[in-house]
Design a protein around this motif. Structure first.
Motif, PDB file in Angstrom:
ATOM      1  N   GLN A  57       0.620  -0.928   0.189  1.00 26.20           N
ATOM      2  CA  GLN A  57       0.161   0.032   0.048  1.00 26.20           C
ATOM      3  C   GLN A  57       1.357   1.192  -0.136  1.00 26.20           C
ATOM      4  OE1 GLN A  57      -2.568   0.593   3.956  1.00 26.20           O
ATOM      5  NE2 GLN A  57      -3.865   1.791   2.057  1.00 26.20           N
ATOM      6  N   GLY A  58       1.861   1.387   0.656  1.00 25.40           N
ATOM      7  CA  GLY A  58       2.576   2.843   1.176  1.00 25.40           C
ATOM      8  C   GLY A  58       3.476   2.922   0.116  1.00 25.40           C
ATOM      9  N   TRP A  59       4.168   1.517  -0.251  1.00 24.56           N
ATOM     10  CA  TRP A  59       4.637   1.970  -1.635  1.00 24.56           C
ATOM     11  C   TRP A  59       4.062   2.495  -2.955  1.00 24.56           C
ATOM     12  CZ3 TRP A  59      10.775   0.545  -3.263  1.00 24.56           C
ATOM     13  CH2 TRP A  59      11.637   0.303  -2.117  1.00 24.56           C
ATOM     14  N   GLY A  60       3.115   1.687  -3.081  1.00 23.40           N
ATOM     15  CA  GLY A  60       1.348   2.299  -4.664  1.00 23.40           C
ATOM     16  C   GLY A  60       1.326   3.054  -4.265  1.00 23.40           C
ATOM     17  N   ILE A  61       1.298   3.612  -2.881  1.00 26.46           N
ATOM     18  CA  ILE A  61       0.546   5.172  -2.610  1.00 26.46           C
ATOM     19  C   ILE A  61       1.821   6.243  -3.332  1.00 26.46           C
ATOM     20  CG2 ILE A  61       0.432   7.229  -0.996  1.00 26.46           C
ATOM     21  CD1 ILE A  61      -1.254   5.490   0.519  1.00 26.46           C
ATOM     22  N   VAL A  62       3.192   5.985  -2.738  1.00 23.73           N
ATOM     23  CA  VAL A  62       4.849   6.846  -3.287  1.00 23.73           C
ATOM     24  C   VAL A  62       4.273   6.930  -5.276  1.00 23.73           C
ATOM     25  CG1 VAL A  62       6.420   6.928  -3.346  1.00 23.73           C
ATOM     26  CG2 VAL A  62       5.505   6.443  -1.275  1.00 23.73           C
ATOM     27  N   ALA A  63       3.991   5.612  -5.898  1.00 20.85           N
ATOM     28  CA  ALA A  63       4.025   5.631  -6.862  1.00 20.85           C
ATOM     29  C   ALA A  63       2.635   6.064  -7.563  1.00 20.85           C
ATOM     30  CB  ALA A  63       4.418   4.011  -7.128  1.00 20.85           C
TER      31      ALA A  63
END
Length: 165
Positions: free
Chosen positions: A145-151
């Motif tokens: 979720q976190g790295w997806g939001i960053v992307a």
């Protein structure tokens, strides 16, 4: 004789990918020069202390949380390959080494790749872990979720940059 590849430690990688509707050069410039705008899922924010964009250069930042959390991230860049021709651009960093090549408690190697896909950018962010425990800890922290939001935040900035006025 085949090249030495080291022992097989299993798959300790976590990864996210996203197709960004902007050219690699645009995404690369934003990723490396405007990190404060995308690198943490909001309401968290990141403060870049120092980024020496070369292999062996210092990578130091602080993540600030909405409730006063303060998480320093200290490490070095292992590779910095800007866009050039059809080659995949990427930067690789680790927290296992600090300034002066001093070993410190490792958690991961981060790999951010930017590949051309017909004038758009295939962004892939990978966290490669030293142990199964660290990999599981990162999953439990909400890696996907976190790295997806960053992307998504990176994509929004890059795509807005190339939209006609």
């Amino acid at each position: 004789m085949p090249p030495y590849e080291g022992p097989d430690h299993g798959n300790l990688d976590l990864s996210v990918t996203r197709l960004i509707d902007a050219p690699v050069a645009t995404v690369w410039n934003i990723a490396t020069q405007r990190m404060e705008e995308y690198f943490c899922p909001r309401p968290w924010r990141v403060e870049v202390v120092e980024h020496d964009w070369r292999a062996g250069g210092r990578s130091a930042l602080v993540m600030h949380g909405p409730d006063g959390e303060h998480m320093p991230q200290e490490g070095v860049f292992l590779e910095v390959t800007p866009p050039s021709g059809n080659a995949t651009a990427r930067f690789v960093f680790t927290d296992s080494l600090g300034p002066g090549w001093k070993p410190q408690g490792p958690f991961m190697v981060g790999i951010m790749e930017f590949a051309d896909e017909g004038g758009r950018t295939r962004y892939t962010g990978t966290a490669r872990h030293w142990s199964a425990e660290a990999c599981e800890q990162h999953k439990a922290m909400g890696f996907e979720q976190g790295w997806g939001i960053v992307a998504a935040q990176l994509a929004a900035i890059a795509e807005a940059e190339v939209q006609p006025a």
